[in-house]
Write a protein that holds these residues in place. Structure first.
Motif, short mmCIF file in Angstrom:
data_model
loop_
_atom_site.label_atom_id
_atom_site.label_comp_id
_atom_site.label_asym_id
_atom_site.label_seq_id
_atom_site.Cartn_x
_atom_site.Cartn_y
_atom_site.Cartn_z
N LEU A 95 54.69 67.05 60.74
CA LEU A 95 54.00 66.78 62.01
C LEU A 95 53.62 65.16 61.93
CD1 LEU A 95 52.00 67.79 64.18
CD2 LEU A 95 50.27 68.05 62.65
N ALA A 96 53.56 64.65 60.83
CA ALA A 96 53.32 63.21 60.72
C ALA A 96 54.34 62.28 61.43
CB ALA A 96 53.11 62.74 59.29
N ASP A 97 55.63 62.80 61.25
CA ASP A 97 56.80 62.23 61.91
C ASP A 97 56.77 62.50 63.20
OD1 ASP A 97 57.88 61.13 59.69
OD2 ASP A 97 59.37 62.26 59.53
N THR A 98 56.35 63.93 63.72
CA THR A 98 56.27 64.02 65.10
C THR A 98 55.28 63.28 65.76
OG1 THR A 98 56.90 66.21 64.73
CG2 THR A 98 55.91 65.90 66.76
N ALA A 99 53.86 62.98 65.19
CA ALA A 99 52.98 61.94 65.76
C ALA A 99 53.52 60.77 65.74
CB ALA A 99 51.81 62.22 64.90
N ARG A 100 54.26 60.32 64.94
CA ARG A 100 54.63 58.90 65.23
C ARG A 100 55.54 58.63 66.33
NH1 ARG A 100 55.65 59.19 59.01
NH2 ARG A 100 54.43 57.57 58.29
N ILE A 101 56.55 59.60 66.17
CA ILE A 101 57.59 59.43 67.28
C ILE A 101 56.95 59.70 68.74
CG2 ILE A 101 59.78 60.73 68.41
CD1 ILE A 101 60.06 59.40 65.60
N VAL A 102 56.04 60.50 69.04
CA VAL A 102 55.35 61.25 70.18
C VAL A 102 54.56 59.81 70.66
CG1 VAL A 102 53.90 62.50 71.84
CG2 VAL A 102 55.60 63.51 70.19
N SER A 103 53.99 59.20 69.89
CA SER A 103 53.05 58.17 70.14
C SER A 103 53.92 56.86 70.75
CB SER A 103 52.06 57.61 68.86
OG SER A 103 52.63 57.08 67.82
N ALA A 104 55.32 56.77 70.47
CA ALA A 104 56.08 55.87 71.26
C ALA A 104 56.44 56.26 72.62
CB ALA A 104 57.34 55.85 70.29
N TYR A 105 56.23 57.53 72.81
CA TYR A 105 56.78 58.06 74.15
C TYR A 105 55.68 58.18 75.26
CZ TYR A 105 60.82 59.71 71.54
OH TYR A 105 62.09 59.46 70.51
N ALA A 106 54.11 58.33 74.54
CA ALA A 106 53.19 58.62 75.59
C ALA A 106 52.01 57.94 75.22
CB ALA A 106 52.58 60.15 75.22
N ASP A 107 50.97 57.56 75.88
CA ASP A 107 49.63 56.76 75.70
C ASP A 107 48.69 57.57 75.24
OD1 ASP A 107 50.96 54.46 76.93
OD2 ASP A 107 50.95 55.65 78.86
N ILE A 108 48.67 59.01 75.20
CA ILE A 108 47.81 59.76 74.57
C ILE A 108 48.42 61.06 74.45
CG2 ILE A 108 46.79 60.27 76.95
CD1 ILE A 108 44.16 60.47 75.60
N ILE A 109 47.85 61.65 73.22
CA ILE A 109 48.47 62.90 72.86
C ILE A 109 47.34 64.17 72.85
CG2 ILE A 109 49.74 63.99 70.75
CD1 ILE A 109 50.78 61.38 70.19
N VAL A 110 47.57 65.27 73.20
CA VAL A 110 46.85 66.45 73.00
C VAL A 110 47.63 67.35 72.16
CG1 VAL A 110 45.48 68.24 74.19
CG2 VAL A 110 45.92 66.10 75.39
N ARG A 120 43.81 66.04 62.75
CA ARG A 120 43.30 64.96 62.11
C ARG A 120 44.38 64.32 61.38
NH1 ARG A 120 37.58 63.84 59.02
NH2 ARG A 120 37.36 61.80 60.18
N LEU A 121 45.43 65.09 60.92
CA LEU A 121 46.52 64.39 60.17
C LEU A 121 47.32 63.63 61.17
CD1 LEU A 121 48.72 65.14 57.21
CD2 LEU A 121 49.91 65.34 59.61
N ALA A 122 47.64 64.18 62.38
CA ALA A 122 48.46 63.51 63.56
C ALA A 122 47.91 62.42 63.63
CB ALA A 122 48.55 64.32 64.66
N ALA A 123 46.41 62.08 63.78
CA ALA A 123 45.74 61.13 64.07
C ALA A 123 46.10 59.93 63.05
CB ALA A 123 44.27 61.32 64.18
N GLN A 124 46.39 60.03 61.76
CA GLN A 124 46.40 59.35 60.88
C GLN A 124 47.80 58.64 61.11
OE1 GLN A 124 44.01 58.34 58.32
NE2 GLN A 124 43.01 59.77 59.67
N TYR A 125 48.60 59.13 61.94
CA TYR A 125 50.15 58.54 62.03
C TYR A 125 50.31 58.23 63.39
CZ TYR A 125 50.66 60.37 57.22
OH TYR A 125 50.47 60.71 55.96
N SER A 126 49.44 58.48 64.21
CA SER A 126 49.62 58.36 65.76
C SER A 126 49.35 56.74 66.08
CB SER A 126 48.94 59.10 66.60
OG SER A 126 48.99 58.79 67.96
N THR A 127 50.03 56.05 66.82
CA THR A 127 49.50 54.88 67.35
C THR A 127 48.81 54.84 68.46
OG1 THR A 127 51.64 54.33 68.27
CG2 THR A 127 51.25 53.45 66.06
#
Ligand code: NCD
Length: 389
Positions: A95-110, A120-127
């Motif tokens: 999930l950490a990698d998915t969060a990093r990748i998707v935050s390059a494609y979108a401005d906000i993630i649900v 909370r884990l995804a939030a640690q890795y998302s930009t």
């Protein structure tokens, strides 16, 4: 400025919640359907150019579609993954990698995920901001926003309501976020669990530790199903229930339990304490709420679902800093202030077997700046026994 996420209802201050509501009211006023006061029927362009990703690893109708509708009504675009079998999670991606990748494609993630603490884990890795659309049996903060908003609109006030929580209190994440937010606004909380499905101990403990809630003595005029009443010291337990909040049996989170789940119908709701109760349900219902009740003026659940769009429009535009006069970035953020966050060393393990720390990352502890100084899991908020911490 710190990036803001919404992974727990306790990531928001009361002031921020009231701001979200004020903006949702503005959207309803300016873009509402003249024939249906809970419905948004027109669009604005305030989020034009922004992209929202909805990553759903569990079934959803209301949460995903109302988020997507909200972003469309704001003039933004949506990319969506609604089936985990079609994402790289099926190939073993973390999930950490998915969060990093998707935050390059979108401005906000649900994100919706079956494991507690996943957001909370995804939030640690998302930009970019991550919004929790439900993480296992842990929390569902945007549902709590819709629930509180419905109560405020329909009861006229938020403070000091008398709210009964009914059904599967153990595994309903909506109940956990709602209980915290009710406590934040001074409600008296009446627990009406199905036997064996009581509120988890760590949630009750948080009500006591963080919100100074205590068990109150119940009035004899309340129904037998009320097994506990929580409130503030000075609260007087009223006999009239302002809101009855039901949830379905969360069958996907139970193993080998066949439930004898009660049914709420006209007969049940004929008790004097329910005479003026708003009847709410996050939906879907699965037999526990009789459709014959739907036309009763106390039935609020379809309006409650409808408010999902203006509430999520407000939240998205505030998190993206697109609302003209308000931004969640103006706040240092968060109701809860961790004193210290420690990543797990020395054999610390979260006792919750369905916590994301067992899947990836290892345990992190947070010590809250609270009287009790009780160490909790950073991801799922279960208490970590002190001999482990
Ligand atoms: C809830 C959920 O997913 O937790 N649904 C919703 O988002 N409205 C409630 C449930 O599934 O019982």
């Amino acid at each position: 400025m710190a990036l803001r996420h919404l992974t727990s209802i306790n990531d928001l201050t009361n002031e921020e919640i009231v701001r979200i509501f004020a903006l949702a009211e503005k959207f309803l006023e300016g873009l509402g359907d003249p024939d249906a006061p809970s419905r948004v029927s027109r669009s604005t362009e305030i989020c034009a150019g922004s992209v929202m990703a909805t990553l759903f690893y569990e079934p959803s109708t209301r949460t995903r579609l109302s988020f997507e509708s909200a972003m469309c009504r704001l003039g933004g675009r949506v990319i969506s993954s609604a089936d985990p079998a079609t994402t790289s999670a099926a190939k073993g991606e973390t999930l950490a990698d998915t969060a990093r990748i998707v935050s390059a494609y979108a401005d906000i993630i649900v994100l919706r995920h079956p494991v507690e603490g996943a957001a909370r884990l995804a939030a640690q890795y998302s930009t970019v901001p991550v919004i929790n659309g439900g993480d296992g049996a842990h929390e569902h903060p945007t549902q709590a926003l819709c629930d509180l908003f419905t109560m405020r609109r329909e009861k006229g006030v938020l403070e000091n309501l008398n709210v009964a929580l009914f059904g599967d209190l153990k595994n309903s994440r909506t109940i956990h976020s709602l209980a915290y937010s009710l406590a934040r606004f001074g409600a008296t909380i009446l627990l009406m669990p199905t036997p064996g499905m009581e509120l988890p101990a760590h949630v009750e403990q948080q009500l006591r530790d963080e919100f100074e809630y205590i068990p109150l003595s119940r009035s004899n005029d309340l129904p037998d199903g009320v097994i506990k009443v929580y409130g503030r010291l000075q609260a007087v337990v009223k006999d009239a229930i302002d809101v009855l909040y039901l949830t379905r049996f969360q069958k996907e989170r139970w193993t080998d339990v066949t439930s004898n789940y009660p049914v709420v119908n006209q007969k049940f709701l004929a008790a004097p304490c329910f005479r003026r109760s708003l009847v709410m349900h996050p939906l879907p219902r699965a037999g526990e709420l009789d459709p014959a009740f739907d036309d009763d003026p106390r039935a609020a659940y379809f309006r409650q679902a409808s408010y999902g769009v203006p509430i999520r429009m407000a939240l998205i535009s505030l998190l993206l800093d697109r609302s003209s006069d308000q931004s969640l970035k103006q706040f240092a953020g968060g109701f809860r202030h961790a004193d210290r966050i420690e990543s797990g060393t020395g054999g610390t393990e979260c006792p919750n077997v369905n916590c994301i720390s067992h899947v990836e990352s290892g345990a992190w502890l947070e010590r809250l700046a609270l009287k009790s100084d009780r160490p909790r899991c950073f991801f799922c908020h279960h208490e970590i026994p002190s001999q482990l911490a």
